[in-house]
Scaffold this motif. Structure first.
Motif, PDB file in Angstrom:
ATOM      1  N   TYR A   1       5.686  -0.269   3.500  1.00 57.65           N
ATOM      2  CA  TYR A   1       7.229   0.963   2.978  1.00 57.65           C
ATOM      3  C   TYR A   1       7.354   0.219   1.431  1.00 57.65           C
ATOM      4  CZ  TYR A   1       9.073   5.304   3.906  1.00 57.65           C
ATOM      5  OH  TYR A   1       9.355   6.968   3.752  1.00 57.65           O
TER       6      TYR A   1
ATOM      7  N   SER B   1       6.305   2.866  -0.371  1.00 52.53           N
ATOM      8  CA  SER B   1       7.452   3.874  -0.632  1.00 52.53           C
ATOM      9  C   SER B   1       7.885   3.696  -1.898  1.00 52.53           C
ATOM     10  CB  SER B   1       8.171   4.881   0.179  1.00 52.53           C
ATOM     11  OG  SER B   1       9.323   5.454  -0.414  1.00 52.53           O
TER      12      SER B   1
ATOM     13  N   TRP C   1       8.401   4.265  -6.326  1.00 50.87           N
ATOM     14  CA  TRP C   1       9.813   3.961  -6.876  1.00 50.87           C
ATOM     15  C   TRP C   1       9.832   2.555  -7.009  1.00 50.87           C
ATOM     16  CZ3 TRP C   1      11.114   8.500  -7.892  1.00 50.87           C
ATOM     17  CH2 TRP C   1      11.212   9.111  -7.445  1.00 50.87           C
TER      18      TRP C   1
ATOM     19  N   TYR D   1      14.474   6.634   4.933  1.00 53.97           N
ATOM     20  CA  TYR D   1      15.605   7.628   4.496  1.00 53.97           C
ATOM     21  C   TYR D   1      16.709   7.002   3.652  1.00 53.97           C
ATOM     22  CZ  TYR D   1      13.872  10.527   7.943  1.00 53.97           C
ATOM     23  OH  TYR D   1      12.839  11.701   8.861  1.00 53.97           O
TER      24      TYR D   1
ATOM     25  N   SER E   1      13.519   4.259  -1.050  1.00 58.29           N
ATOM     26  CA  SER E   1      12.599   5.072  -0.226  1.00 58.29           C
ATOM     27  C   SER E   1      12.408   6.165  -0.969  1.00 58.29           C
ATOM     28  CB  SER E   1      12.499   4.468   1.103  1.00 58.29           C
ATOM     29  OG  SER E   1      13.894   4.822   1.809  1.00 58.29           O
ATOM     30  N   ASP E   2      13.971   6.606  -0.865  1.00 53.64           N
ATOM     31  CA  ASP E   2      14.141   8.394  -1.073  1.00 53.64           C
ATOM     32  C   ASP E   2      14.917   8.527  -1.386  1.00 53.64           C
ATOM     33  OD1 ASP E   2      13.542  10.954  -1.000  1.00 53.64           O
ATOM     34  OD2 ASP E   2      14.805  11.297   0.831  1.00 53.64           O
TER      35      ASP E   2
ATOM     36  N   THR F   1      15.891  10.410  -4.621  1.00 49.69           N
ATOM     37  CA  THR F   1      16.308  12.301  -4.816  1.00 49.69           C
ATOM     38  C   THR F   1      16.622  12.774  -4.088  1.00 49.69           C
ATOM     39  OG1 THR F   1      14.088  12.914  -3.973  1.00 49.69           O
ATOM     40  CG2 THR F   1      13.872  11.893  -6.055  1.00 49.69           C
ATOM     41  N   ALA F   2      17.378  11.955  -3.260  1.00 48.67           N
ATOM     42  CA  ALA F   2      17.863  13.008  -1.872  1.00 48.67           C
ATOM     43  C   ALA F   2      19.708  12.652  -2.989  1.00 48.67           C
ATOM     44  CB  ALA F   2      17.777  12.867  -1.444  1.00 48.67           C
TER      45      ALA F   2
ATOM     46  N   ASP G   1       8.915   6.005 -10.568  1.00 46.39           N
ATOM     47  CA  ASP G   1       8.078   6.451 -10.516  1.00 46.39           C
ATOM     48  C   ASP G   1       7.300   4.754 -11.190  1.00 46.39           C
ATOM     49  OD1 ASP G   1       6.343   7.413 -11.655  1.00 46.39           O
ATOM     50  OD2 ASP G   1       7.184   9.258 -10.195  1.00 46.39           O
TER      51      ASP G   1
END
Length: 383
Positions: free
Chosen positions: A32, A100, A132, A156, A160-161, A163-164, A176
């Motif tokens: 990941y 990710s 990313w 989460y 790894s995320d 944009t949230a 990215d």
């Protein structure tokens, strides 16, 4: 007749043999995150393996002893050699299709790590461009073992995320692999990559302090080096020059009161202006504003003017700080290259145009003060 039926059955069964050599999902492990470090002449590759089974269930009620993440590392004279040395100790086939994020240490950036790893990822069939990219000064081992708050899956996490969290507070725009490649390949060959660190000051659990990933600013990188870091007030101008910016805060003062404003939907337009052998730029920034906190009534025209001055000050201050490090923080060279390539060719040096304090000829900031939330422009409780 029987022979014909048997032949037809064989013909139907034969295509199924194409699945015999596939790897079943439950028999593989999934990378990941990946990190690249450099020490004593060797590259060190870190791989973060996560438990994908935890993505589909509530981990809070699950077993606290269940492993959520595992980190492996190995070294080699090249990044590829380091990865293959890590393969020696893996128990199952590693699948790269869920990679990710990618993190570079400061030393890896200074020793060409970005060239090696991006070439590998760009060629490998399982990876995509939606990876990313980050830079850090902290030990990679600590970052990769970090678990998101409330024991949520590492899938989460903030890195790894990204944009949230960016939707709520647009401080540093995520970058990215695709965007990184474009920035480095095209003039002026510099990329603004998020700078991350371990923060152990802001969050507590009922047991101990909780380490979290913090976005500190940006590292301006080239293909083989880091040109400079921009954090704190030095990076605030970038926020107001980013068209993907969703929400950000600014504080202004009027007489003896302080007003907190929410800035949304920033749109920045950069126009090259050619004067002989010199290229200057006119910049127009438009944004909406909402009153977040106000103690005393302030004339809306005055409030609008204060916000515009504050944003303009931030943009110019960041630009001037970047000049001291020979950094094109707003990618003005790229804008000139795209919009007036003939003029760009005449003045460019190594893909960049010479930048001075007056290269930004004109900067206009236009704020539309929409409303003040439920209470409009009046304070909820007056002093």
């Amino acid at each position: 007749m029987k022979i014909r039926i048997i032949l037809m059955m064989l013909l139907l069964i034969l295509p199924l043999s194409g699945c015999w050599d596939t790897n079943e999902p439950e028999r593989m492990v999934y990378v990941y995150g990946m990190g690249i470090d450099y020490k004593d002449g060797d590259y060190i590759a870190y791989l973060q393996i996560i438990n994908l089974g935890l993505l589909a269930k509530n981990e809070v009620v699950g077993s606290s002893s269940e492993v959520k993440v595992e980190v492996g590392h190995a070294k080699g004279k090249t990044v590829d050699e380091a990865v293959f040395n890590l393969y020696r100790s893996t128990q199952r086939r590693i699948f790269w299709g869920h990679l990710s994020f990618l993190i570079f240490s400061e030393e890896a950036m200074k020793h060409g790590g970005i060239i090696s790893i991006i070439d590998i990822l760009d060629r490998y069939r399982e990876t995509s461009y939606r990876i990313w990219v980050y830079v850090t000064k902290d030990p990679l081992s600590r970052i990769f073992k970090n678990i998101p708050m409330l024991g949520m899956s590492t899938g989460y996490s903030k890195i790894s995320d990204p944009t949230a969290a960016y939707e709520q507070f647009s401080f540093i725009e995520p970058v990215d692999l695709r965007r990184l490649l474009i920035w480095i390949h095209e003039p002026g060959h510099e990329a603004n990559v998020p700078l991350i660190s371990i923060n152990n000051k802001n969050w507590l659990t009922d047991v101990k302090r909780h380490d979290s990933i913090s976005m500190d600013g940006i590292a301006v990188v080239t293909k083989d080096n880091i040109k400079g870091y921009f954090t704190g007030k030095n990076v605030k101008g970038v926020q107001w020059m980013t068209n993907k910016m969703k929400r950000g805060g600014v504080t202004v003062k009027y007489k003896d009161s302080t007003i907190d404003m929410l800035i949304t939907d920033v749109k920045a337009k950069i126009k090259p202006v050619v004067k002989g052998e010199e290229i200057q730029f006119d910049i127009k920034v438009k944004a909406n504003a909402v009153i977040d906190h106000i103690v005393k009534p302030v004339p809306l025209t005055t409030l609008t003017s204060l916000i515009e001055k504050e944003l303009k000050k931030d943009i110019l201050y960041t630009y001037e700080q970047a000049l001291t490090k020979d950094v094109d923080i707003y990618h003005l060279s790229e804008t000139a290259y795209r919009k007036n390539v003939n003029s760009w060719k005449k003045v460019q040096q190594g893909g960049k145009i010479p930048l001075k304090k007056d290269t930004i000829r004109q900067l206009k900031v236009k704020i539309s003060l929409d409303h003040g939330g439920k209470q409009r422009e009046l304070p909820t409780l007056e002093k």
